[in-house]
Design a protein around this motif. Structure first.
Motif, PDB file in Angstrom:
ATOM      1  N   SER A 129      42.311  40.543  43.301  1.00  0.00           N
ATOM      2  CA  SER A 129      41.696  39.314  42.888  1.00  0.00           C
ATOM      3  C   SER A 129      40.727  38.684  44.016  1.00  0.00           C
ATOM      4  N   TRP A 130      41.448  38.596  45.577  1.00  0.00           N
ATOM      5  CA  TRP A 130      40.782  38.270  46.654  1.00  0.00           C
ATOM      6  C   TRP A 130      39.491  39.078  46.890  1.00  0.00           C
ATOM      7  N   ASN A 131      39.540  40.562  46.708  1.00  0.00           N
ATOM      8  CA  ASN A 131      38.543  41.664  47.012  1.00  0.00           C
ATOM      9  C   ASN A 131      37.354  41.276  45.888  1.00  0.00           C
ATOM     10  N   MET A 132      37.769  40.973  44.530  1.00  0.00           N
ATOM     11  CA  MET A 132      36.748  40.923  43.757  1.00  0.00           C
ATOM     12  C   MET A 132      36.028  39.775  43.955  1.00  0.00           C
ATOM     13  N   TYR A 133      36.575  38.632  44.488  1.00  0.00           N
ATOM     14  CA  TYR A 133      35.549  37.311  44.940  1.00  0.00           C
ATOM     15  C   TYR A 133      34.638  37.716  46.049  1.00  0.00           C
ATOM     16  N   HIS A 134      34.678  38.895  46.678  1.00  0.00           N
ATOM     17  CA  HIS A 134      33.485  39.338  47.787  1.00  0.00           C
ATOM     18  C   HIS A 134      32.842  40.388  47.146  1.00  0.00           C
ATOM     19  N   CYS A 135      33.472  41.458  46.264  1.00  0.00           N
ATOM     20  CA  CYS A 135      32.737  42.653  46.102  1.00  0.00           C
ATOM     21  C   CYS A 135      32.404  42.765  44.545  1.00  0.00           C
ATOM     22  N   GLY A 136      32.607  41.597  43.703  1.00  0.00           N
ATOM     23  CA  GLY A 136      32.254  41.754  42.322  1.00  0.00           C
ATOM     24  C   GLY A 136      33.407  41.765  41.284  1.00  0.00           C
ATOM     25  N   PHE A 137      33.210  41.551  40.102  1.00  0.00           N
ATOM     26  CA  PHE A 137      34.292  41.700  38.985  1.00  0.00           C
ATOM     27  C   PHE A 137      34.339  43.079  38.678  1.00  0.00           C
ATOM     28  N   SER A 138      35.235  43.926  39.091  1.00  0.00           N
ATOM     29  CA  SER A 138      35.416  45.478  38.874  1.00  0.00           C
ATOM     30  C   SER A 138      36.908  45.852  39.021  1.00  0.00           C
ATOM     31  N   HIS A 139      37.337  46.714  38.205  1.00  0.00           N
ATOM     32  CA  HIS A 139      38.415  47.309  38.472  1.00  0.00           C
ATOM     33  C   HIS A 139      38.550  48.171  39.612  1.00  0.00           C
TER      34      HIS A 139
ATOM     35  N   GLY B 251      35.928  51.983  45.232  1.00  0.00           N
ATOM     36  CA  GLY B 251      35.744  52.744  44.237  1.00  0.00           C
ATOM     37  C   GLY B 251      37.124  53.416  43.447  1.00  0.00           C
ATOM     38  N   LYS B 252      38.283  53.167  43.843  1.00  0.00           N
ATOM     39  CA  LYS B 252      39.533  53.742  43.537  1.00  0.00           C
ATOM     40  C   LYS B 252      39.916  53.238  42.103  1.00  0.00           C
ATOM     41  N   GLN B 253      40.252  53.916  41.126  1.00  0.00           N
ATOM     42  CA  GLN B 253      40.600  53.743  39.440  1.00  0.00           C
ATOM     43  C   GLN B 253      41.883  52.862  39.736  1.00  0.00           C
ATOM     44  N   GLN B 254      42.227  52.242  38.850  1.00  0.00           N
ATOM     45  CA  GLN B 254      43.221  50.897  38.838  1.00  0.00           C
ATOM     46  C   GLN B 254      44.446  51.722  39.028  1.00  0.00           C
ATOM     47  N   CYS B 255      44.711  52.854  38.410  1.00  0.00           N
ATOM     48  CA  CYS B 255      46.166  53.525  38.605  1.00  0.00           C
ATOM     49  C   CYS B 255      46.287  54.030  40.077  1.00  0.00           C
TER      50      CYS B 255
ATOM     51  N   GLY C  98      48.563  50.058  33.729  1.00  0.00           N
ATOM     52  CA  GLY C  98      47.311  49.364  33.099  1.00  0.00           C
ATOM     53  C   GLY C  98      46.974  48.063  33.713  1.00  0.00           C
ATOM     54  N   GLU C  99      45.663  47.541  33.617  1.00  0.00           N
ATOM     55  CA  GLU C  99      45.349  46.682  34.533  1.00  0.00           C
ATOM     56  C   GLU C  99      44.451  45.619  33.696  1.00  0.00           C
ATOM     57  N   ASN C 100      44.590  44.364  33.576  1.00  0.00           N
ATOM     58  CA  ASN C 100      43.772  43.583  33.141  1.00  0.00           C
ATOM     59  C   ASN C 100      43.061  42.576  34.155  1.00  0.00           C
ATOM     60  N   ILE C 101      41.794  42.126  34.184  1.00  0.00           N
ATOM     61  CA  ILE C 101      41.238  41.145  35.180  1.00  0.00           C
ATOM     62  C   ILE C 101      40.396  40.027  34.441  1.00  0.00           C
ATOM     63  N   GLY C 102      40.537  38.980  34.833  1.00  0.00           N
ATOM     64  CA  GLY C 102      39.893  37.736  34.379  1.00  0.00           C
ATOM     65  C   GLY C 102      39.070  37.097  35.433  1.00  0.00           C
ATOM     66  N   TYR C 103      38.067  36.337  35.014  1.00  0.00           N
ATOM     67  CA  TYR C 103      37.234  35.158  35.550  1.00  0.00           C
ATOM     68  C   TYR C 103      36.890  34.228  34.996  1.00  0.00           C
TER      69      TYR C 103
ATOM     70  N   PHE D 203      41.556  36.598  38.442  1.00  0.00           N
ATOM     71  CA  PHE D 203      43.147  36.764  38.369  1.00  0.00           C
ATOM     72  C   PHE D 203      43.119  38.281  37.806  1.00  0.00           C
ATOM     73  N   THR D 204      44.152  38.852  38.127  1.00  0.00           N
ATOM     74  CA  THR D 204      44.597  40.348  37.871  1.00  0.00           C
ATOM     75  C   THR D 204      45.997  40.494  37.135  1.00  0.00           C
ATOM     76  N   GLU D 205      46.201  41.255  36.375  1.00  0.00           N
ATOM     77  CA  GLU D 205      47.522  41.442  35.996  1.00  0.00           C
ATOM     78  C   GLU D 205      47.663  43.154  35.846  1.00  0.00           C
ATOM     79  N   ASP D 206      48.569  43.347  36.816  1.00  0.00           N
ATOM     80  CA  ASP D 206      48.749  44.698  36.733  1.00  0.00           C
ATOM     81  C   ASP D 206      50.303  45.066  36.189  1.00  0.00           C
ATOM     82  N   MET D 207      50.291  46.400  35.302  1.00  0.00           N
ATOM     83  CA  MET D 207      51.424  46.501  34.702  1.00  0.00           C
ATOM     84  C   MET D 207      51.769  48.245  34.925  1.00  0.00           C
ATOM     85  N   VAL D 208      52.820  48.374  34.895  1.00  0.00           N
ATOM     86  CA  VAL D 208      53.326  49.902  34.900  1.00  0.00           C
ATOM     87  C   VAL D 208      54.423  49.942  34.230  1.00  0.00           C
ATOM     88  N   SER D 209      55.079  51.416  33.962  1.00  0.00           N
ATOM     89  CA  SER D 209      56.399  51.600  33.086  1.00  0.00           C
ATOM     90  C   SER D 209      57.330  52.025  34.159  1.00  0.00           C
TER      91      SER D 209
END
Length: 255
Positions: A157-167, A172-176, A191-196, A249-255
């Motif tokens: 979430s902190w990084n997105m504030y600087h580099c933009g709303f993106s997974h 460039g790494k994918q969320q997983c 899985g990952e959900n992000i919100g702004y 905000f970021t919601e990260d989920m794993v099994s």
């Protein structure tokens, strides 16, 4: 007519009678031959060019089975067992998290995020509770809180504030892949959900509004799939409220 004349007449009669009998006897073989010819035609072997009514059937050899190596279907993945609701039995609840890390161990090109504010802690706790409340309403087990996921989510979430709303921000790494790089390994699904959101009259109103849009997605929406998953079972929530009052905000989920 004298005696010799009568004898000659009798001999001529005998000759004529013998000739007529011979002709009738000779006709029988021709009829037999016709009958024999017809029988031969009916009994010709298949493929005989002289068979008028017979059908030539070509016998095809039985084909050998074709085996293609290296194209076997992959084994069915073994999914993590899930808790199922029992009718009449209340679902377990997850305690409100208190171990909320400031940051994770992933890429931090903009430095570490600032310490958590009281508002950010409250938003994090409310989001976690809201996620499990929505799951309970659908008869699903609650997600368990995970501090390592939460630290990585806050850093994202902190990084997105600087580099933009993106997974894939910031490297460039994918969320997983990013979740694994933060130290969470051994999972079978992620899985990952992000919100702004915001600024709204209150920070929670803006956050809750964005969260509701995820819940209201059709069944094929990825945010909804993550929130109501039957294989994911751990979650970490990370919130950063920027100086202008916007909530990342970021919601990260794993099994």
């Amino acid at each position: 007519m004298g005696k010799s004349g009568w004898i000659l007449l009798v001999l001529l009669s005998i000759v004529v009678l013998f000739t007529a009998c011979t002709s009738q006897t000779g006709s029988s073989p021709r009829l037999l031959n016709n009958t024999t010819h017809n029988n031969d035609t009916q009994n010709n072997t298949p493929g005989d060019s002289g068979s008028g009514d017979n059908v030539h059937v070509a016998q095809q050899p039985t084909p050998s089975p074709i085996v293609i190596q290296g194209h076997e279907p992959p084994p069915t993945p073994q999914l993590t067992p899930t808790m199922q609701a029992t009718p009449g039995t209340p679902l377990p609840t997850a305690a409100t998290p208190t171990n909320i890390p400031i940051t994770g161990t992933g890429a931090a090109p903009y430095g570490s995020p600032p310490p958590l504010t009281t508002e950010e802690i409250e938003l994090t706790q409310k989001l976690f509770t809201r996620i499990n409340s929505d799951r309970a309403a659908s008869g699903l087990y609650p997600f368990q809180w995970n501090g390592m996921l939460s630290g990585g989510a806050r850093l994202h979430s902190w990084n997105m504030y600087h580099c933009g709303f993106s997974h894939t921000c910031p490297d460039g790494k994918q969320q997983c892949d990013r979740i694994a790089a933060e130290g969470f390994t051994g999972y079978t699904d992620c899985g990952e959900n992000i919100g702004y959101a915001g600024p709204f009259p209150t920070a929670w109103e803006g956050t809750a509004k964005i969260q509701q849009t995820m819940v209201d997605e059709p069944p094929t929406g990825w945010h909804r799939i993550h929130l109501f998953s039957k294989t994911l079972n751990h979650v970490g929530v990370g919130v950063y409220v920027d100086p202008d009052g916007y909530i990342w905000f970021t919601e990260d989920m794993v099994s």
